[in-house]
Design an enzyme around this catalytic site. Sequence first.
Site, PDB file in Angstrom:
ATOM      1  N   ARG A 242       7.698   1.033  -5.519  1.00 30.34           N
ATOM      2  CA  ARG A 242       6.266   0.762  -5.683  1.00 30.34           C
ATOM      3  C   ARG A 242       5.843  -0.233  -4.617  1.00 30.34           C
ATOM      4  O   ARG A 242       6.604  -1.116  -4.215  1.00 30.34           O
ATOM      5  CB  ARG A 242       5.961   0.200  -7.075  1.00 30.34           C
ATOM      6  CG  ARG A 242       6.014   1.228  -8.204  1.00 30.34           C
ATOM      7  CD  ARG A 242       4.886   2.237  -8.065  1.00 30.34           C
ATOM      8  NE  ARG A 242       4.813   3.143  -9.191  1.00 30.34           N
ATOM      9  CZ  ARG A 242       5.440   4.313  -9.258  1.00 30.34           C
ATOM     10  NH1 ARG A 242       6.241   4.684  -8.263  1.00 30.34           N
ATOM     11  NH2 ARG A 242       5.280   5.099 -10.313  1.00 30.34           N
ATOM     12  N   GLU A 271      -2.955   2.124  -2.527  1.00 34.67           N
ATOM     13  CA  GLU A 271      -2.771   3.470  -1.996  1.00 34.67           C
ATOM     14  C   GLU A 271      -4.082   4.230  -2.135  1.00 34.67           C
ATOM     15  O   GLU A 271      -4.589   4.382  -3.243  1.00 34.67           O
ATOM     16  CB  GLU A 271      -1.659   4.207  -2.757  1.00 34.67           C
ATOM     17  CG  GLU A 271      -0.290   3.608  -2.552  1.00 34.67           C
ATOM     18  CD  GLU A 271       0.806   4.274  -3.384  1.00 34.67           C
ATOM     19  OE1 GLU A 271       0.476   5.184  -4.193  1.00 34.67           O
ATOM     20  OE2 GLU A 271       1.965   3.896  -3.240  1.00 34.67           O
ATOM     21  N   HIS A 290       2.919   8.520  -0.759  1.00 36.19           N
ATOM     22  CA  HIS A 290       3.540   8.605  -2.085  1.00 36.19           C
ATOM     23  C   HIS A 290       3.904  10.053  -2.425  1.00 36.19           C
ATOM     24  O   HIS A 290       3.461  10.610  -3.439  1.00 36.19           O
ATOM     25  CB  HIS A 290       2.626   8.011  -3.155  1.00 36.19           C
ATOM     26  CG  HIS A 290       3.376   7.479  -4.333  1.00 36.19           C
ATOM     27  ND1 HIS A 290       2.940   6.416  -5.100  1.00 36.19           N
ATOM     28  CD2 HIS A 290       4.554   7.856  -4.893  1.00 36.19           C
ATOM     29  CE1 HIS A 290       3.800   6.169  -6.073  1.00 36.19           C
ATOM     30  NE2 HIS A 290       4.789   7.039  -5.980  1.00 36.19           N
TER      31      HIS A 290
END
Length: 326
Positions: A242, A271, A290
């Site tokens: 993360r 993000e 991601h």
Amino acid sequence: MEDHKPWALFPGVGVDGFLEDLVDIIHQHFHTISLEDFLSKPQLHGPKIQVLLLWNNHPAVDPSLLSLLPSLKVITNAGAGIDHLDVPYLAGLGLKMANTPAVVGDATADMAMALLLASARKIVEGHQLAVHPKPSYCGLDIYGTEVTGSTLGILGMGSIGFKITKRAKGFDMKILYHNRNRRSVEDEQEVGASYCENMDDLLKESDFVVLAVSLTPETTGLISRRELTAMKPTATLINISRGPVVDQDALVEALQSGTIQAAALDVTYPEPLPRDHPLLSLPNVLITPHLGGNTIATLRRMLQENVESALAALKGQPIPNEVKPK
């Protein structure tokens, strides 16, 4: 039989929602309504919705949404990370929760190795050179880092971390790991991994440091200026956990100053990053949006597990991968 299916709220199809090819999985078991349609008439639809299916952390589970769902019984999350959920609060409301921690393991481990290899062997730079309209086309101008026989350090030796070591073993890498709890001797011998009780020892010896920890208060900011300074100047940091695990300001400084050689990141904070963020313009950074669990097979399995967990919760049965307050 169709009329007896429970109602489920889901983000919709497309951006921040399900792939169109996957929605058949939920339609088989639920009457469904998209978030957009729900919000257009919440008083009409809210009382009948018992299941909330999250995808890419959407929709946001906040009090304003929950107030519109008086019959909600279970929330499922596609993926392992649950840092976007206030688990104690939701459990206090009597809601059941479930995630899919095991499903993403292989795809995420593949992504870790993909980032490691792409960064080390300068795959993106090589591609850009090969397709440039006016190439100097001298491949010898691009020098990569040897992966075979190098030292890999893994922070977080859970399911995903262990899968990464299995892949690294194929590259004859020396494998070090640091974890809250040491793995069994059998696990260590299977992949040839050595335990580092002190994280600094791992950082000092590793050519590649992979972050595979869960995001918790203890791991937030785990890698900051001190830890980056402890790494080799020739080392690469790979993050598939993360974004907040890394102090990004310290990372920018380390990359600009040559404290470490490179970084390869599948996760950032936030993000996406703001378009003027310095990480986006550094030549020694590789960033993907991601994509760790993003394979069709993995996404399908995640949704299937979410459906199984939701149905179990509605029937009062044991819930696969139930998330409970710690």
